[in-house]
Design a protein around this motif. Structure first.
Motif, PDB file in Angstrom:
ATOM      1  N   GLU A  40       0.836  -1.210   0.000  1.00 36.37           N
ATOM      2  CA  GLU A  40       0.000   0.000   0.000  1.00 36.37           C
ATOM      3  C   GLU A  40       0.865   1.251   0.000  1.00 36.37           C
ATOM      4  OE1 GLU A  40      -3.238   2.484  -0.190  1.00 36.37           O
ATOM      5  OE2 GLU A  40      -3.060   0.360  -0.652  1.00 36.37           O
ATOM      6  N   THR A  41       1.948   1.234   0.750  1.00 36.02           N
ATOM      7  CA  THR A  41       2.871   2.370   0.753  1.00 36.02           C
ATOM      8  C   THR A  41       3.446   2.578  -0.645  1.00 36.02           C
ATOM      9  OG1 THR A  41       3.419   2.010   3.083  1.00 36.02           O
ATOM     10  CG2 THR A  41       5.004   3.267   1.779  1.00 36.02           C
ATOM     11  N   THR A  42       3.797   1.493  -1.320  1.00 40.59           N
ATOM     12  CA  THR A  42       4.318   1.589  -2.690  1.00 40.59           C
ATOM     13  C   THR A  42       3.257   2.134  -3.630  1.00 40.59           C
ATOM     14  OG1 THR A  42       5.837  -0.246  -2.279  1.00 40.59           O
ATOM     15  CG2 THR A  42       5.337   0.267  -4.582  1.00 40.59           C
ATOM     16  N   ARG A  43       2.013   1.629  -3.522  1.00 39.90           N
ATOM     17  CA  ARG A  43       0.915   2.121  -4.375  1.00 39.90           C
ATOM     18  C   ARG A  43       0.680   3.605  -4.136  1.00 39.90           C
ATOM     19  NH1 ARG A  43      -1.212  -3.004  -3.338  1.00 39.90           N
ATOM     20  NH2 ARG A  43      -2.434  -2.298  -1.559  1.00 39.90           N
ATOM     21  N   ARG A  44       0.675   4.016  -2.881  1.00 34.72           N
ATOM     22  CA  ARG A  44       0.479   5.440  -2.565  1.00 34.72           C
ATOM     23  C   ARG A  44       1.615   6.287  -3.133  1.00 34.72           C
ATOM     24  NH1 ARG A  44      -1.417   4.928   3.699  1.00 34.72           N
ATOM     25  NH2 ARG A  44      -3.445   4.004   3.266  1.00 34.72           N
ATOM     26  N   ALA A  45       2.827   5.799  -3.016  1.00 32.08           N
ATOM     27  CA  ALA A  45       3.969   6.537  -3.556  1.00 32.08           C
ATOM     28  C   ALA A  45       3.852   6.666  -5.070  1.00 32.08           C
ATOM     29  CB  ALA A  45       5.279   5.847  -3.176  1.00 32.08           C
ATOM     30  N   GLU A  46       3.429   5.594  -5.746  1.00 35.53           N
ATOM     31  CA  GLU A  46       3.254   5.644  -7.197  1.00 35.53           C
ATOM     32  C   GLU A  46       2.136   6.611  -7.575  1.00 35.53           C
ATOM     33  OE1 GLU A  46       2.587   1.527  -8.093  1.00 35.53           O
ATOM     34  OE2 GLU A  46       4.725   1.028  -8.012  1.00 35.53           O
ATOM     35  N   ARG A  47       1.000   6.532  -6.867  1.00 37.53           N
ATOM     36  CA  ARG A  47      -0.111   7.460  -7.142  1.00 37.53           C
ATOM     37  C   ARG A  47       0.303   8.893  -6.822  1.00 37.53           C
ATOM     38  NH1 ARG A  47      -3.659   3.114  -5.017  1.00 37.53           N
ATOM     39  NH2 ARG A  47      -3.482   4.082  -2.983  1.00 37.53           N
ATOM     40  N   GLY A  48       1.079   9.058  -5.750  1.00 33.68           N
ATOM     41  CA  GLY A  48       1.568  10.384  -5.390  1.00 33.68           C
ATOM     42  C   GLY A  48       2.472  10.950  -6.473  1.00 33.68           C
ATOM     43  N   ALA A  49       3.329  10.111  -7.040  1.00 34.32           N
ATOM     44  CA  ALA A  49       4.218  10.563  -8.110  1.00 34.32           C
ATOM     45  C   ALA A  49       3.413  10.977  -9.333  1.00 34.32           C
ATOM     46  CB  ALA A  49       5.219   9.466  -8.463  1.00 34.32           C
ATOM     47  N   VAL A  50       2.370  10.221  -9.663  1.00 31.09           N
ATOM     48  CA  VAL A  50       1.507  10.570 -10.799  1.00 31.09           C
ATOM     49  C   VAL A  50       0.807  11.897 -10.524  1.00 31.09           C
ATOM     50  CG1 VAL A  50      -0.598   9.905 -12.044  1.00 31.09           C
ATOM     51  CG2 VAL A  50       1.175   8.198 -11.594  1.00 31.09           C
ATOM     52  N   TYR A  51       0.231  12.017  -9.341  1.00 26.85           N
ATOM     53  CA  TYR A  51      -0.468  13.259  -8.973  1.00 26.85           C
ATOM     54  C   TYR A  51       0.497  14.438  -9.017  1.00 26.85           C
ATOM     55  CZ  TYR A  51      -3.032  16.698  -6.247  1.00 26.85           C
ATOM     56  OH  TYR A  51      -3.652  17.855  -5.832  1.00 26.85           O
ATOM     57  N   ASP A  52       1.673  14.269  -8.410  1.00 26.03           N
ATOM     58  CA  ASP A  52       2.643  15.354  -8.354  1.00 26.03           C
ATOM     59  C   ASP A  52       3.096  15.752  -9.760  1.00 26.03           C
ATOM     60  OD1 ASP A  52       2.417  15.369  -5.615  1.00 26.03           O
ATOM     61  OD2 ASP A  52       4.262  14.224  -5.268  1.00 26.03           O
ATOM     62  N   ILE A 145     -11.018  31.836   3.197  1.00 35.78           N
ATOM     63  CA  ILE A 145     -11.444  31.184   1.956  1.00 35.78           C
ATOM     64  C   ILE A 145     -10.259  30.475   1.311  1.00 35.78           C
ATOM     65  CG2 ILE A 145     -12.292  31.622  -0.392  1.00 35.78           C
ATOM     66  CD1 ILE A 145     -14.017  33.899   0.862  1.00 35.78           C
ATOM     67  N   GLY A 146      -9.097  31.122   1.335  1.00 33.34           N
ATOM     68  CA  GLY A 146      -7.893  30.494   0.793  1.00 33.34           C
ATOM     69  C   GLY A 146      -7.526  29.227   1.540  1.00 33.34           C
ATOM     70  N   ALA A 147      -7.692  29.233   2.849  1.00 33.24           N
ATOM     71  CA  ALA A 147      -7.389  28.046   3.659  1.00 33.24           C
ATOM     72  C   ALA A 147      -8.346  26.904   3.321  1.00 33.24           C
ATOM     73  CB  ALA A 147      -7.457  28.380   5.145  1.00 33.24           C
ATOM     74  N   GLN A 148      -9.604  27.240   3.071  1.00 32.26           N
ATOM     75  CA  GLN A 148     -10.573  26.213   2.663  1.00 32.26           C
ATOM     76  C   GLN A 148     -10.152  25.600   1.328  1.00 32.26           C
ATOM     77  OE1 GLN A 148     -14.281  28.348   2.636  1.00 32.26           O
ATOM     78  NE2 GLN A 148     -14.564  28.187   4.848  1.00 32.26           N
ATOM     79  N   PHE A 149      -9.696  26.445   0.403  1.00 31.16           N
ATOM     80  CA  PHE A 149      -9.241  25.961  -0.896  1.00 31.16           C
ATOM     81  C   PHE A 149      -8.035  25.042  -0.730  1.00 31.16           C
ATOM     82  CE2 PHE A 149      -6.583  26.457  -4.709  1.00 31.16           C
ATOM     83  CZ  PHE A 149      -7.469  25.972  -5.665  1.00 31.16           C
ATOM     84  N   ALA A 150      -7.095  25.438   0.138  1.00 36.22           N
ATOM     85  CA  ALA A 150      -5.909  24.608   0.386  1.00 36.22           C
ATOM     86  C   ALA A 150      -6.310  23.258   0.969  1.00 36.22           C
ATOM     87  CB  ALA A 150      -4.950  25.330   1.327  1.00 36.22           C
ATOM     88  N   GLU A 151      -7.292  23.271   1.850  1.00 36.90           N
ATOM     89  CA  GLU A 151      -7.781  22.023   2.436  1.00 36.90           C
ATOM     90  C   GLU A 151      -8.406  21.135   1.358  1.00 36.90           C
ATOM     91  OE1 GLU A 151     -11.156  20.950   5.691  1.00 36.90           O
ATOM     92  OE2 GLU A 151      -9.742  22.522   6.247  1.00 36.90           O
ATOM     93  N   THR A 154      -5.624  19.565  -0.582  1.00 36.34           N
ATOM     94  CA  THR A 154      -5.011  18.486   0.192  1.00 36.34           C
ATOM     95  C   THR A 154      -5.886  17.238   0.143  1.00 36.34           C
ATOM     96  OG1 THR A 154      -3.915  20.059   1.650  1.00 36.34           O
ATOM     97  CG2 THR A 154      -4.211  17.816   2.501  1.00 36.34           C
ATOM     98  N   LYS A 155      -7.202  17.426   0.297  1.00 36.24           N
ATOM     99  CA  LYS A 155      -8.119  16.289   0.233  1.00 36.24           C
ATOM    100  C   LYS A 155      -8.099  15.645  -1.147  1.00 36.24           C
ATOM    101  CE  LYS A 155     -11.288  17.731   3.876  1.00 36.24           C
ATOM    102  NZ  LYS A 155     -12.628  18.218   4.206  1.00 36.24           N
ATOM    103  N   ALA A 156      -7.991  16.465  -2.199  1.00 34.98           N
ATOM    104  CA  ALA A 156      -7.932  15.924  -3.559  1.00 34.98           C
ATOM    105  C   ALA A 156      -6.675  15.077  -3.731  1.00 34.98           C
ATOM    106  CB  ALA A 156      -7.956  17.050  -4.586  1.00 34.98           C
ATOM    107  N   ARG A 157      -5.549  15.554  -3.208  1.00 33.76           N
ATOM    108  CA  ARG A 157      -4.311  14.791  -3.320  1.00 33.76           C
ATOM    109  C   ARG A 157      -4.408  13.491  -2.534  1.00 33.76           C
ATOM    110  NH1 ARG A 157       0.656  13.490  -1.453  1.00 33.76           N
ATOM    111  NH2 ARG A 157       2.366  13.614  -2.934  1.00 33.76           N
ATOM    112  N   GLU A 158      -4.934  13.609  -1.301  1.00 31.23           N
ATOM    113  CA  GLU A 158      -5.065  12.401  -0.483  1.00 31.23           C
ATOM    114  C   GLU A 158      -6.028  11.417  -1.125  1.00 31.23           C
ATOM    115  OE1 GLU A 158      -6.136  13.857   3.378  1.00 31.23           O
ATOM    116  OE2 GLU A 158      -4.075  14.441   3.854  1.00 31.23           O
TER     117      GLU A 158
END
Length: 165
Positions: A40-52, A145-151, A154-158
């Motif tokens: 799962e850590t590997t899958r998350r890292a791979e998905r994180g790399a794609v997202y990034d 409002i900016g903090a809500q957008f940042a949140e 973050t949720k989209a990335r997670e």
């Protein structure tokens, strides 16, 4: 005392046998858990790399879109502001300062034209506190409002990392 020792030794032997009997399945279960966690850590890292990579490739467009997202609100604000009586009064008040400035500039020009010494004082500008108060209120709300957008980002990335998007 010997009987007590023998009973305790038998009990220890029994429990040791039970522990050995359960230790193998426990060790196997722990190994499976560790392998699943690593996968799962590997899958998350791979998905994180794609997202990034996607985010890094599109941040210019996203930043431009975010900057333009306030254009209509700014237009609505300026329209609403211009019809407010208090704003009109404030503009009139500030315009008086500009009128005085023009009078002083013209007086300087006139004195130079007739070759008189300059007796005109320098224009003094006074900041109005109302602008600072409005600006602080705007910045406070805008930051929220900016903090809500940042949140949300973050949720989209997670969500991308955890596969929930």
């Amino acid at each position: 005392m010997t009987i007590e020792i023998e009973k305790a030794a038998e009990r220890v032997a029994k429990l040791r046998a039970q522990a050995e009997k359960l230790s193998t399945p426990l060790a196997n279960a722990q190994a499976e858990l560790e392998a699943a966690q690593e996968a799962e850590t590997t899958r998350r890292a791979e998905r994180g790399a794609v997202y990034d990579r996607q985010f890094a490739d599109t941040w210019h467009e996203r930043a431009d879109e975010a900057a333009r997202s306030g254009d209509e609100a700014h237009e609505r604000f300026m329209e609403a502001l211009s019809v407010e009586p208090w704003f009109a009064a404030y503009v009139e008040y500030r315009a008086a300062r500009y009128r005085r400035g023009h009078v002083l500039t013209e007086a300087e020009r006139a004195q130079r034209a007739i070759r008189e010494p300059n007796t005109v004082p320098e224009q003094r500008w006074y900041d109005a506190q109302i602008l600072d108060e409005i600006q602080r209120a705007v910045e406070t709300q805008a930051a929220e409002i900016g903090a809500q957008f940042a949140e949300e980002m973050t949720k989209a990335r997670e969500g991308h990392l955890y596969g929930t998007n």
